[in-house]
Design an enzyme around this catalytic site. Structure first.
Site, PDB file in Angstrom:
ATOM      1  N   LYS A 251     -30.229 100.529  57.612  1.00  0.00           N
ATOM      2  CA  LYS A 251     -29.833 100.106  58.971  1.00  0.00           C
ATOM      3  C   LYS A 251     -28.343 100.358  59.193  1.00  0.00           C
ATOM      4  O   LYS A 251     -27.602 100.593  58.227  1.00  0.00           O
ATOM      5  CB  LYS A 251     -30.149  98.619  59.150  1.00  0.00           C
ATOM      6  CG  LYS A 251     -29.372  97.690  58.204  1.00  0.00           C
ATOM      7  CD  LYS A 251     -29.935  96.286  58.217  1.00  0.00           C
ATOM      8  CE  LYS A 251     -29.169  95.381  57.262  1.00  0.00           C
ATOM      9  NZ  LYS A 251     -29.855  94.095  57.062  1.00  0.00           N
TER      10      LYS A 251
ATOM     11  N   ARG B 279     -33.141  82.476  61.294  1.00  0.00           N
ATOM     12  CA  ARG B 279     -32.719  83.616  62.103  1.00  0.00           C
ATOM     13  C   ARG B 279     -33.946  84.193  62.802  1.00  0.00           C
ATOM     14  O   ARG B 279     -34.065  84.082  64.014  1.00  0.00           O
ATOM     15  CB  ARG B 279     -32.030  84.649  61.200  1.00  0.00           C
ATOM     16  CG  ARG B 279     -31.333  85.749  61.940  1.00  0.00           C
ATOM     17  CD  ARG B 279     -30.503  86.619  61.032  1.00  0.00           C
ATOM     18  NE  ARG B 279     -31.303  87.463  60.154  1.00  0.00           N
ATOM     19  CZ  ARG B 279     -30.786  88.408  59.358  1.00  0.00           C
ATOM     20  NH1 ARG B 279     -29.479  88.599  59.327  1.00  0.00           N
ATOM     21  NH2 ARG B 279     -31.561  89.149  58.597  1.00  0.00           N
TER      22      ARG B 279
ATOM     23  N   TYR C  95       4.707 101.537  66.944  1.00  0.00           N
ATOM     24  CA  TYR C  95       4.722 100.674  68.123  1.00  0.00           C
ATOM     25  C   TYR C  95       5.437  99.357  67.849  1.00  0.00           C
ATOM     26  O   TYR C  95       5.334  98.798  66.755  1.00  0.00           O
ATOM     27  CB  TYR C  95       3.285 100.356  68.555  1.00  0.00           C
ATOM     28  CG  TYR C  95       2.595 101.520  69.242  1.00  0.00           C
ATOM     29  CD1 TYR C  95       3.206 102.204  70.299  1.00  0.00           C
ATOM     30  CD2 TYR C  95       1.329 101.919  68.841  1.00  0.00           C
ATOM     31  CE1 TYR C  95       2.559 103.258  70.927  1.00  0.00           C
ATOM     32  CE2 TYR C  95       0.668 102.977  69.469  1.00  0.00           C
ATOM     33  CZ  TYR C  95       1.299 103.633  70.513  1.00  0.00           C
ATOM     34  OH  TYR C  95       0.665 104.676  71.134  1.00  0.00           O
TER      35      TYR C  95
ATOM     36  N   MET D  57      -4.114 103.114  67.320  1.00  0.00           N
ATOM     37  CA  MET D  57      -5.540 103.334  67.575  1.00  0.00           C
ATOM     38  C   MET D  57      -6.075 104.511  66.753  1.00  0.00           C
ATOM     39  O   MET D  57      -7.173 104.450  66.190  1.00  0.00           O
ATOM     40  CB  MET D  57      -5.786 103.595  69.067  1.00  0.00           C
ATOM     41  CG  MET D  57      -7.260 103.702  69.410  1.00  0.00           C
ATOM     42  SD  MET D  57      -7.551 104.107  71.133  1.00  0.00           S
ATOM     43  CE  MET D  57      -6.973 102.638  71.962  1.00  0.00           C
TER      44      MET D  57
HETATM   45  C1  LIG Z   1     -29.935  93.726  55.715  1.00  0.00           C
HETATM   46  C2  LIG Z   1     -31.146  93.130  55.105  1.00  0.00           C
HETATM   47  C3  LIG Z   1     -31.454  93.340  53.752  1.00  0.00           C
HETATM   48  C4  LIG Z   1     -30.508  94.040  52.781  1.00  0.00           C
HETATM   49  O1  LIG Z   1     -29.551  93.109  52.319  1.00  0.00           O
HETATM   50  P1  LIG Z   1     -28.456  93.515  51.240  1.00  0.00           P
HETATM   51  O2  LIG Z   1     -27.740  92.246  50.969  1.00  0.00           O
HETATM   52  O3  LIG Z   1     -27.577  94.517  51.886  1.00  0.00           O
HETATM   53  O4  LIG Z   1     -29.179  94.069  50.070  1.00  0.00           O
HETATM   54  C5  LIG Z   1     -32.677  92.880  53.271  1.00  0.00           C
HETATM   55  N1  LIG Z   1     -33.519  92.214  54.085  1.00  0.00           N
HETATM   56  C6  LIG Z   1     -33.242  91.948  55.381  1.00  0.00           C
HETATM   57  C7  LIG Z   1     -34.214  91.190  56.203  1.00  0.00           C
HETATM   58  C8  LIG Z   1     -32.044  92.384  55.926  1.00  0.00           C
HETATM   59  O5  LIG Z   1     -31.752  92.106  57.210  1.00  0.00           O
END
Ligand SMILES: *Cc1c(COP(=O)(O)O)cnc(C)c1O
Length: 366
Positions: free
Chosen positions: A37, A134, A262, A311
C-alpha cells in the site's frame, strides 16, 4: 517523463533478503502476504509487486485504485483491498480485487453486487475488530454476519483477519494476547457455520517478530520488507530498501558574516563552503531538519543542513568535505539515516518512507 536527478533507488535484493528473513521465522506452510500500500511504503508499489509476484502468496493495498494499478501492470497474484468502500465495488470486481469486508454497509453492498452480477464464489475476506477499533466486525456480529452471508454461491470467504493494535510494544503484551484470544474465539464461532476452512491471519511485521505462535495460515508483512523490525536487533538483520540520492547542484563559498537561505537563518561565523541539493520539503524533507538538525552524506561524510529547508532545495555544510558540483549525495542510504531523520522529526520510519514525494524518480535495482 521524469528526468529528475533526485532518485529513490529501491533495492530489490534487500527486499528479497528481508522476505527470506521473515520466511525462515515461519512454518514452511505459512503463506506470506506482502503489503504494498501507499506506493509500496513510499517506493513504487507496482515495481515492488512486479518484483515479488512469484515470491509471495498475496498482496495487500489499502484502497482499490492501488490494486487497479497492480492489475494494470499485469500482476495476477491475489490482491486484498484492506479498506474498500461501497463507491468502488464495481472497480474491485472489474479488476478481480478481493475486499476485506468490515461492516454491514460494505458487506450488504458487496453481496447485492455479487448477486446482481451472478458472480461465482467471488473471493471475500472478513475483518474483525479485536481492539484496534479502526475497522472490523465485532465478535457479537458473528450470528448476524453469517446469516447475511447465507449459503450463497455468489461469494466465498477466502480469509478471516484481524489487526493488532500494539504488536511492536512488548509492554502491551497482555493486551495483544487478549486480542489474539478474542480472535481465536471468533474463528471458532465462524467455523461452526462453514464446511471449509478460510485462511486465518492476524500478524503484521512486528507481530511476526513478537508473536510467531499466532502466525495462523498467513502473515501480512509491510515495513519489514522495506528493512525495519520493531527493535534495533531485528532491524540490524534486515536490509534497507529505500536509498534516496541526489547530486550537488552548486557549491558556494560563504564569507564570515554572510547568510544562507530564506530568512537568513544561517549566518557564517567563519568561511564556510555550502552545497545546494535539489530536494526540499515538497519532497518529504521536513523543515524540522533545517538548521543543523539533519544531514546528508557526501563522500562518506556527514554534511549538515544549513539554514532553512526550502520547498525544492537544501543547502548543506561541506566545509570539511572535499567534493565537487555533480557529486553524488545520499539523503539516506541505511536504516540508521532513516531512524535518525525519524527521531529528529518526531516520527517513525513508516512516515519518513511514505513522505517521499511522487516528484522523485524511482528505480528498482536488483
Ligand atoms: C499496513 C498494514 C499491515 C502491515 O503492517 P506493517 O507493520 O507495516 O508490517 C498489515 N495489516 C494491516 C491491516 C495493515 O493495515
Amino acid at each position: 517523463m521524469n528526468n529528475h536527478v533526485t532518485v529513490l533507488e529501491i533495492e530489490g535484493n534487500a527486499i528479497t533478503h528481508n522476505l527470506n528473513y521473515f520466511r525462515q521465522k515461519l512454518h514452511p506452510e505459512t503463506k506470506i502476504l506482502a503489503v504494498v500500500k501507499a506506493f509500496g511504503y513510499g517506493s513504487d508499489g507496482v515495481k515492488v509487486a512486479s518484483f515479488l509476484k512469484d515470491k509471495v502468496d498475496y498482496f495487500a493495498v489499502a484502497y482499490s485504485h492501488e490494486g487497479v494499478a497492480l492489475r494494470q501492470a499485469d500482476i495476477k497474484t491475489p490482491i486484498l483491498v484492506l479498506h474498500p468502500q461501497s463507491q468502488n465495488i464495481d472497480l474491485i470486481v472489474q479488476y478481480q480485487l478481493e475486499p476485506s469486508l468490515y461492516n454491514f454497509n460494505i458487506l450488504n453492498a458487496f453481496l447485492s453486487f455479487t448477486e446482481k452480477q451472478l458472480l461465482t464464489e467471488y473471493p471475500i475476506h472478513l475483518k474483525f475488530n479485536t481492539g484496534l477499533n479502526r475497522l472490523g466486525f465485532c465478535n457479537n456480529d458473528v450470528p448476524k454476519l453469517m446469516s447475511s452471508l447465507g449459503e450463497s454461491k455468489y461469494h466465498k470467504i477466502v480469509s478471516i483477519l484481524s489487526h493488532l493494535a500494539a504488536s511492536e510494544d512488548t509492554s502491551e503484551r497482555d493486551f495483544t494476547l487478549t486480542q489474539l484470544n478474542n480472535f481465536n474465539s471468533i474463528i471458532k464461532e465462524v467455523d461452526t457455520y462453514l464446511d471449509y476452512k478460510p485462511i486465518i491471519h492476524a500478524l503484521n511485521t512486528s507481530g511476526v517478530i513478537n508473536y510467531p505462535e499466532a502466525q495462523f495460515d498467513m502473515v501480512r508483512i509491510g515495513i519489514g520488507l522495506y528493512g525495519f523490525g520493531n527493535n534495533k536487533e531485528e532491524t540490524s538483520k534486515l536490509k534497507n530498501s529505500h536509498v534516496l540520492k541526489s547530486v550537488i547542484s552548486q557549491i558556494h563559498t560563504i564569507k564570515k558574516g554572510e547568510t544562507v537561505g530564506y530568512n537568513r537563518a544561517f549566518k557564517a561565523k567563519r568561511l564556510t563552503k555550502t552545497a545546494t541539493i535539489p530536494i526540499g520539503h515538497a519532497d518529504g524533507i521536513s523543515r524540522k531538519l533545517g538548521n543543523n538538525k539533519g544531514y546528508v552524506t557526501i563522500r562518506d561524510k556527514k554534511a549538515w543542513i544549513v539554514g532553512n529547508v526550502c520547498m525544492d532545495m537544501i543547502m548543506v555544510d561541506i566545509s570539511s568535505i572535499n567534493c565537487d558540483e555533480g557529486d553524488e549525495v545520499f539523503i539516506f542510504k541505511n536504516q540508521e539515516d532513516i531512524l535518525f531523520m525519524a527521531s529528529i522529526t518526531n516520527t517513525i520510519s513508516y512516515e519518513i518512507l511514505t513522505m517521499i514525494s511522487q516528484r522523485i524518480k524511482r528505480f528498482l535495482r536488483f
